[in-house]
Each structure stands twice: as structure tokens, then as C-alpha cells.
Write an enzyme that holds these catalytic residues in place. Structure first.
Site, PDB file in Angstrom:
ATOM      1  N   PRO A 238      43.528  41.626  36.699  1.00  0.00           N
ATOM      2  CA  PRO A 238      44.931  41.937  37.028  1.00  0.00           C
ATOM      3  C   PRO A 238      45.740  40.734  37.501  1.00  0.00           C
ATOM      4  O   PRO A 238      46.952  40.668  37.286  1.00  0.00           O
ATOM      5  CB  PRO A 238      44.811  42.983  38.138  1.00  0.00           C
ATOM      6  CG  PRO A 238      43.514  43.658  37.882  1.00  0.00           C
ATOM      7  CD  PRO A 238      42.608  42.585  37.354  1.00  0.00           C
TER       8      PRO A 238
ATOM      9  N   LYS B 209      45.096  37.470  36.629  1.00  0.00           N
ATOM     10  CA  LYS B 209      44.869  36.251  35.847  1.00  0.00           C
ATOM     11  C   LYS B 209      44.728  36.605  34.375  1.00  0.00           C
ATOM     12  O   LYS B 209      43.786  37.301  33.990  1.00  0.00           O
ATOM     13  CB  LYS B 209      43.585  35.598  36.365  1.00  0.00           C
ATOM     14  CG  LYS B 209      43.342  34.200  35.867  1.00  0.00           C
ATOM     15  CD  LYS B 209      42.340  33.472  36.755  1.00  0.00           C
ATOM     16  CE  LYS B 209      40.903  33.829  36.417  1.00  0.00           C
ATOM     17  NZ  LYS B 209      39.935  32.983  37.142  1.00  0.00           N
TER      18      LYS B 209
ATOM     19  N   GLU C 282      41.727  44.745  31.917  1.00  0.00           N
ATOM     20  CA  GLU C 282      42.475  44.961  33.176  1.00  0.00           C
ATOM     21  C   GLU C 282      43.890  44.405  33.065  1.00  0.00           C
ATOM     22  O   GLU C 282      44.327  43.582  33.866  1.00  0.00           O
ATOM     23  CB  GLU C 282      41.719  44.368  34.372  1.00  0.00           C
ATOM     24  CG  GLU C 282      40.401  45.078  34.630  1.00  0.00           C
ATOM     25  CD  GLU C 282      39.721  44.674  35.939  1.00  0.00           C
ATOM     26  OE1 GLU C 282      39.921  43.543  36.418  1.00  0.00           O
ATOM     27  OE2 GLU C 282      38.970  45.516  36.487  1.00  0.00           O
TER      28      GLU C 282
ATOM     29  N   ASN D 264      43.009  49.243  39.413  1.00  0.00           N
ATOM     30  CA  ASN D 264      43.743  49.647  40.614  1.00  0.00           C
ATOM     31  C   ASN D 264      44.391  51.031  40.531  1.00  0.00           C
ATOM     32  O   ASN D 264      45.599  51.179  40.731  1.00  0.00           O
ATOM     33  CB  ASN D 264      44.800  48.598  40.995  1.00  0.00           C
ATOM     34  CG  ASN D 264      44.190  47.225  41.156  1.00  0.00           C
ATOM     35  OD1 ASN D 264      44.391  46.345  40.304  1.00  0.00           O
ATOM     36  ND2 ASN D 264      43.403  47.042  42.195  1.00  0.00           N
TER      37      ASN D 264
ATOM     38  N   GLU E 201      34.565  50.203  34.062  1.00  0.00           N
ATOM     39  CA  GLU E 201      33.726  49.333  34.892  1.00  0.00           C
ATOM     40  C   GLU E 201      33.460  50.020  36.227  1.00  0.00           C
ATOM     41  O   GLU E 201      34.394  50.522  36.856  1.00  0.00           O
ATOM     42  CB  GLU E 201      34.444  48.005  35.214  1.00  0.00           C
ATOM     43  CG  GLU E 201      34.606  47.064  34.056  1.00  0.00           C
ATOM     44  CD  GLU E 201      35.252  45.738  34.473  1.00  0.00           C
ATOM     45  OE1 GLU E 201      35.315  45.445  35.674  1.00  0.00           O
ATOM     46  OE2 GLU E 201      35.705  45.015  33.570  1.00  0.00           O
TER      47      GLU E 201
ATOM     48  N   ASP F 181      21.631  38.546  49.326  1.00  0.00           N
ATOM     49  CA  ASP F 181      21.870  37.737  48.131  1.00  0.00           C
ATOM     50  C   ASP F 181      20.517  37.314  47.557  1.00  0.00           C
ATOM     51  O   ASP F 181      19.553  37.147  48.302  1.00  0.00           O
ATOM     52  CB  ASP F 181      22.679  36.499  48.499  1.00  0.00           C
ATOM     53  CG  ASP F 181      22.751  35.525  47.361  1.00  0.00           C
ATOM     54  OD1 ASP F 181      23.134  35.958  46.260  1.00  0.00           O
ATOM     55  OD2 ASP F 181      22.386  34.345  47.543  1.00  0.00           O
TER      56      ASP F 181
ATOM     57  N   ASP G 242      20.374  34.822  44.766  1.00  0.00           N
ATOM     58  CA  ASP G 242      20.428  33.630  43.889  1.00  0.00           C
ATOM     59  C   ASP G 242      21.054  32.396  44.547  1.00  0.00           C
ATOM     60  O   ASP G 242      21.477  31.472  43.846  1.00  0.00           O
ATOM     61  CB  ASP G 242      21.140  33.967  42.572  1.00  0.00           C
ATOM     62  CG  ASP G 242      22.649  33.944  42.715  1.00  0.00           C
ATOM     63  OD1 ASP G 242      23.150  34.197  43.839  1.00  0.00           O
ATOM     64  OD2 ASP G 242      23.330  33.651  41.718  1.00  0.00           O
TER      65      ASP G 242
ATOM     66  N   ASN H  83      27.602  36.750  47.701  1.00  0.00           N
ATOM     67  CA  ASN H  83      28.041  37.876  46.891  1.00  0.00           C
ATOM     68  C   ASN H  83      29.378  38.456  47.334  1.00  0.00           C
ATOM     69  O   ASN H  83      29.761  38.338  48.489  1.00  0.00           O
ATOM     70  CB  ASN H  83      26.974  38.969  46.923  1.00  0.00           C
ATOM     71  CG  ASN H  83      25.708  38.529  46.210  1.00  0.00           C
ATOM     72  OD1 ASN H  83      25.764  37.647  45.350  1.00  0.00           O
ATOM     73  ND2 ASN H  83      24.591  39.124  46.577  1.00  0.00           N
TER      74      ASN H  83
ATOM     75  N   ASP I 111      40.961  28.449  40.512  1.00  0.00           N
ATOM     76  CA  ASP I 111      39.924  29.407  40.886  1.00  0.00           C
ATOM     77  C   ASP I 111      38.547  28.809  40.564  1.00  0.00           C
ATOM     78  O   ASP I 111      37.829  28.331  41.446  1.00  0.00           O
ATOM     79  CB  ASP I 111      40.157  30.719  40.130  1.00  0.00           C
ATOM     80  CG  ASP I 111      39.355  31.867  40.711  1.00  0.00           C
ATOM     81  OD1 ASP I 111      38.616  31.651  41.682  1.00  0.00           O
ATOM     82  OD2 ASP I 111      39.459  32.995  40.188  1.00  0.00           O
TER      83      ASP I 111
ATOM     84  N   ASP J 274      24.719  39.785  41.861  1.00  0.00           N
ATOM     85  CA  ASP J 274      23.290  40.020  41.585  1.00  0.00           C
ATOM     86  C   ASP J 274      22.742  41.194  42.391  1.00  0.00           C
ATOM     87  O   ASP J 274      21.816  41.870  41.952  1.00  0.00           O
ATOM     88  CB  ASP J 274      22.468  38.757  41.882  1.00  0.00           C
ATOM     89  CG  ASP J 274      22.815  38.131  43.224  1.00  0.00           C
ATOM     90  OD1 ASP J 274      23.837  37.437  43.279  1.00  0.00           O
ATOM     91  OD2 ASP J 274      22.078  38.354  44.202  1.00  0.00           O
TER      92      ASP J 274
HETATM   93 CA    CA Z   1      24.524  35.860  44.648  1.00  0.00          CA
END
Ligand code: CA
Length: 644
Positions: free
Chosen positions: A133, A135, A180, A220, A278, A287, A289, A293, A374, A385
């Protein structure tokens, strides 16, 4: 840890029941009534190829390595969603990340989906990288194009991509024109232009895959009326589409009731199919990795379910049931990136190398040129993850079975899945009574009070009572899990509206003899705390005399003291005191004085005792005579505390 204890618990229950369901599942899943055979259970698996290139392997429930698409199909997934970016590479051919999802990867994914009998849901972002939404950047190759030229580019590009999928034998069931697209698409910011692009994508889809559904995707739903606006625009411009789809992440997107009402209204008004494009939910707050998150423990989010495999299943169950039974024309639910797991358990450095090389993190440093604000700043690994339906070791989580079990049902005995924290406020002078039960969230998402054993000693109790005003966390055991009780030790105030902030009627002027002004004033600078206080004033020639009282409500028998503060000036001769009346008789009083602005005088009475049946009234008597310039004053912060 929660999951492990749940599994142990479940095994014990099953063994004791001697049930054949043991080989089935530890998930509690109610059968969804009226669930159509062709209801879409989708999985967005866009990152899979980049993950496999990074060394990720997937394992089925027997612990055998297997094609992840077969594992998905075996567990009731019938649609695979894949995003397509036009050109997610820099000029040297380095991928931007997020799976480096271009048409070539979509073909590979589509072929494997088709091989295992699943349809492909093609998700065109019409961008070189993430579109959402906020970008919707135009692809590099289309920069500077006027809307006519861009419309033709969208048409040709969509057609080419779909033709490639068709030539590769991919079974495309649905095509999404934009991702989106709340208010932007492909760099365009007005609906008049956006609709041309949507029309172009739809036209190309109809030509290559006439049987496929055309979907538009928005986000949204919690923004009141926004979906009606989008649908109305689409109708006004006669955009050709079949499905109005919504993202629905329970952390952010409002209630399910609002979602189903919004979607149903569009289905009814415009004759469209609707779906959730979605969703996802966390099975752990941890987390896995080395890249933080989006959703985790301690975040300021509203939890609808525990972070557990059962929580993931319950989120999907609720959405599916809502779309099947409470929504007009609800056709499906897609889980977002349930296959996007950690690329390694060793170190950030090792994972970082893979994210950069194979594009298996959300963004690589190479995306900086295209998306400087970004990706350019925050590039890194996987922020979801802990919302996958596979563990960090690649093994399918029990929650993956929910798609199949929603059709069949698995109504086993519900057990405790997570515990709610207990909170208590304890008077420093009263005994601390920890709760005997805590609320467990059960696997069927009901709540049940279960017994708890606190790890708490008399020494700790004494320390807390002598430690003054402070906060503590006490741990205990309940249902095989760790329970927590947050304890605030306070000097409990038995008065209501102690600082006049609520202008409560409990405060009464019980005897007004003289005062030109007497009211609760909203003026922070003249208050001891908060914004308000009791104000009084009389002109020079007039005196002041009144009493202000509050009757204590539900005061238990015990020993107490009363405290109250005053400031003021220009008072001449004064007679001011705080007092306590028990059953109409003053039992104690403490003198107070007013001198000048800002000099608060706090009176504390002697301790007094009362029984639970006695009527206790606290008050302030104010008398100012022979004032020079007119007496004035402010009364604030009245406290009735117990004493030992
Ligand atoms: Ca992660």
C-alpha cells in the site's frame, strides 16, 4: 518450549486414551461445515527457489526430505501463489532479494505446483521489487513512460509472462493484477490512470488463460469504507475482474467480522467473488535466522491467539470458517510465505552471505539503487521465519495439517496451549494473595482456569512487603508450562478520584458558609499532580469557609491514615485542617497552612482504626478570615492508606 510441552502433554493424553488418533495430529481442528470441495487453500511460496539455492531442504512428517510442493499438496494445499517482479536485478545482475522473484522463477515454481496437482496464482507486482500500500515503484524499464505507453507495456508484459507459463505447461488458475493496490500501482497515483493498467493486465489474462480468474488485491480492510470506495471506482471504470481479494493479518487488519461484512457487501453489490489473499500467524515469538522479525514477543501488537502451532491453525480456521459460512461468495484463503524459513542456524555472517548471493533475505544490499529509502537502509534476512509452517530445520510443523483437517475435523480433547499472565496489585500493608489459578488458552481457543503452583517463599514475601512501592514478576508452573504473575506493590489508596481528575461526585462540599469561587479547576500548573484540583477564592472583603469531604467506599476494617495537600495565599487568619470522621465523629485532625504560590503543605493524620461496618469520611475544613488581598487556595491529592 511451549510447543514441546504441548506435544508431551498431548502424547500423554493420547496414550491414556489409547486412541488411534495418535498417528493423526495433535492439532485440535473442528470440521468446517459447508466447506466446498474446490475451496482455495493457497500457499504463497515465492521464495522457495532462492531458499533451495541457499541450501534449505524440506522434510515431510515422516522426517524424509521431499519436494516442498509435494508436502504442501499432500497436506491439502491446492493453489500456489507466486509474485513476479519485472526485473529484480541491478545492472551487474545481482538480485534484489525477497526470492529474486522474476518470471523464470515463477515458471519453475509453476511447473512443480502443476506436477503435484496444484494450480498457480500469479501475482504481478508491476514493479522491480516489493509493492504494497505504501510503495508501488515503476519498473526501471518503464520509467518516464506516459500512461498510454505504460498501459501497452503492462499488456505486453503480462501476455509474455503468461504465455511462458502456458508454454511450460503450468496450470494457471488465477492472475492477480497488482499487489495491495490501495491507491497506487506501477508508479501511478490516480485511479483514472491505475484503471487503464488494471484493464491491460486483465485483457492479457483473458487472452492467454480464458479460464483463469482475474483478481484485484487490496489491503487494510480496517479502514472504514475504503473497500467500498475501491470497488465503486472499479465499477465506475468498468474494470474487468472476478475476485476482490484482501490481505488479512490479524495483528493489524481489524476484526474478522468487519472483514466479512466488507467483503460480503462488495460480493453482493457488484457480483464478485471474494477471498483472503494473504494471512499468516506466528508459531513462536523467537527469531530463527539472526534477523529480527516483524512479529515477536514484546511487540506492541494485539494477540488474537497464542504464538504456537495451534495458534497458527486457529487463525486459519477462523478465517476459513468466516469466509465459508459468514461471507457471500468467499472462495479461498492464501497463507503468505509459509515456506520462507531460515537459511541457516550457524551465524548472521553465514546467513548474510546467502541472503546477498541468492536473494533469500527480504532485501539484499543490491536493492539500494532501486529502493534507497527502505531496502537501501534496512536490507537483511527473513522477518517472517517465525510465521512459517515449517520449522527452522525445514521440517513441516503440525500446523501445516490444518488445511486437510479443516475438511475432515480432528476434534480431540482440548488441552492447555498457552498461559495468560496474571497481574495483581497488592497493598504494602496487606497480605499478598497470589491467584490459585491462571487462565490457560486451550487448543480449541477457549479459556479455562487451571491450578498453578507459584515458586514463592515467605522470605520473598517479606522482602516485597518491606521493599516499598515496586514491581515484581513471580513465576510458577501450570499445565506443564511456566506461569507468570506481575505483582505491583503499592501504597493502596482507598479513596476514589484522589486527584480530582474525574470531577467525581464522590467529592462533596458538605458545608459552604463563604466563598466567591469554589470548584474543581482544570489547570495543570496549579495542580500538585494531574491537571485538576479543588480551587477556592474570595475577594478581599469576604472570608472563606467550607468543608470538602469524601465518604470511603467499601473500606475493609483496619488501621489507616489520611493525607491531603494544599497551597494558597493572601489568607490572613486561617483555620485549616484535614480530618477523619468515623460514624459521624471526628477521630483525628491534622492542621495545614497556606503561605504562598507553589508552597504545598501536606497534612498526614494520626492513624485511626475502623471496622468493616463503620462509616468513614475524610475531609478538609478551610476557614480564612480578615484576608488582605482575598484568600485563595488549591487542594489536591487526597490519600487514604492502610498502616501497620
Ligand atoms: Ca528472522
Amino acid at each position: 518450549m511451549k510447543f514441546l510441552s504441548l506435544v508431551c502433554c498431548m502424547l500423554m493424553v493420547m496414550l491414556s486414551m489409547g486412541s488411534a488418533a495418535a498417528e493423526e495430529s495433535s492439532l485440535y481442528v473442528k470440521k468446517i461445515e459447508n466447506l466446498p470441495e474446490d475451496f482455495i487453500f493457497g500457499m504463497d511460496a515465492s521464495c522457495v527457489i532462492a531458499l533451495e539455492e541457499s541450501g534449505v531442504k524440506y522434510y515431510n512428517f515422516d522426517g524424509e526430505e521431499e519436494d516442498v510442493f509435494k508436502i504442501l499438496a499432500d497436506n491439502g494445499v491446492n493453489y500456489i501463489r507466486v509474485r513476479i517482479w519485472n526485473d529484480p536485478y541491478d545492472k551487474d545482475g545481482n538480485g534484489y532479494g525477497g526470492g529474486n522473484c522474476d518470471i523464470d522463477k515463477a515458471v519453475l515454481i509453476g511447473q512443480r505446483a502443476t506436477k503435484y496437482g496444484m494450480k498457480l496464482l500469479v501475482n504481478f507486482h508491476y514493479s522491480d521489487f516489493w509493492a504494497d500500500p505504501g510503495k508501488q515503484m515503476v519498473p526501471k524499464a518503464w520509467q518516464g513512460m506516459e500512461i498510454e505507453e505504460k498501459t501497452e507495456a503492462v499488456y505486453q508484459y503480462t501476455k509474455e509472462c503468461l504465455q511462458k507459463l502456458k508454454d511450460a505447461g503450468v496450470d494457471v488458475g488465477m492472475v492477480q493484477v497488482g499487489n495491495e493496490t490501495n491507491q497506487y500501482l506501477c508508479g501511478e497515483k490516480i485511479w483514472f490512470n491505475i484503471q487503464y493498467l488494471m484493464q491491460a493486465g486483465a485483457r492479457a489474462t483473458r487472452e492467454v488463460f480464458p479460464e483463469a480468474l482475474v483478481a484485484l488485491h487490496f489491503a487494510n480492510p480496517e479502514k472504514v469504507g475504503s473497500y467500498d470506495t475501491y470497488a465503486k471506482k472499479m465499477d465506475y471504470y468498468q474494470v474487468d475482474y472476478d475476485v476482490f481479494a484482501s490481505s488479512y493479518y490479524p495483528y493489524w487488519h481489524g476484526t474478522l467480522e468487519n472483514l466479512t461484512e466488507s467483503l460480503s457487501r462488495i460480493a453482493t453489490t457488484y457480483g464478485k467473488k471474494v477471498m483472503v489473499m494473504e494471512t499468516s500467524y506466528a508459531y513462536t515469538g523467537e527469531d530463527t535466522d539472526f534477523n529480527g522479525n516483524t512479529i515477536g514477543d514484546g511487540g506492541a501488537i494485539t494477540k488474537s491467539y497464542p504464538f504456537s502451532v495451534q495458534g497458527q491453525a486457529n487463525n486459519l480456521w477462523d478465517i476459513t470458517n468466516a469466509l465459508v459460512n459468514d461471507t457471500v461468495n468467499g472462495i479461498g484463503v492464501v497463507y503468505w510465505e509459509g515456506t520462507w524459513i531460515s537459511v541457516g542456524q550457524n551465524s548472521w555472517e553465514e546467513n548474510h552471505e546467502k541472503w546477498e548471493k541468492y536473494g533469500s533475505g527480504w532485501a539484499s544490499s543490491y536493492a539500494a539503487g532501486y529502493d534507497p529509502n527502505d531496502a537501501g537502509k534496512y536490507y537483511g534476512g527473513n522477518a517472517v521465519d517465525n510465521q512459517a509452517l515449517f520449522g527452522p530445520d525445514g521440517k513441516a510443523l503440525e500446523s501445516l495439517k490444518v488445511f486437510r483437517l479443516m475438511r475432515e475435523g480432528n476434534e480431540i480433547e482440548a488441552v492447555a496451549d498457552a498461559l495468560e499472565d496474571a497481574t495483581i496489585i497488592c497493598d504494602l500493608n496487606a497480605p499478598l494473595n497470589l491467584p490459585e489459578t491462571v487462565n490457560a488458552v486451550m487448543t480449541d481457543n477457549t479459556k479455562k482456569a487451571i491450578p498453578v503452583q507459584w515458586d514463592f517463599t515467605p522470605e520473598q514475601d517479606e522482602k516485597m512487603h518491606k521493599g516499598g512501592v515496586a514491581q515484581y514478576v513471580i513465576e510458577g508452573q501450570a499445565g506443564g508450562m511456566t506461569a507468570k504473575c506481575y505483582v505491583s506493590m503499592v501504597e493502596y489508596n482507598y479513596l476514589q478520584d484522589y486527584s480530582f481528575e474525574e470531577s467525581s461526585a464522590l467529592w462533596q462540599i458538605t458545608d459552604l458558609k463563604n466563598a466567591d469561587e469554589l470548584y474543581i479547576e482544570d489547570k495543570k500548573t496549579d495542580s500538585l499532580t494531574g491537571d485538576k484540583h479543588m480551587h477556592f477564592w474570595s475577594a478581599a472583603q469576604n472570608s472563606v469557609e467550607f468543608t470538602l469531604e469524601q465518604k470511603a467506599q467499601n473500606l475493609p476494617g483496619g488501621k489507616y491514615k489520611f493525607t491531603v495537600s494544599i497551597m494558597g495565599g493572601d489568607a490572613g487568619q486561617t483555620d485549616i485542617y484535614a480530618y477523619v470522621k468515623v460514624n459521624g465523629e471526628i477521630v483525628t485532625r491534622a492542621p495545614m497552612g497556606i503561605t504562598s504560590y507553589g508552597n504545598w503543605d501536606t497534612a498526614v493524620t494520626e492513624a485511626f482504626t475502623c471496622s468493616g461496618e463503620d462509616e468513614v469520611v475524610v475531609g478538609v475544613y478551610v476557614k480564612c478570615q480578615g484576608a488582605g488581598n482575598g484568600a485563595w487556595g488549591k487542594i489536591d491529592d487526597a490519600l487514604l492508606n492502610s498502616v501497620q
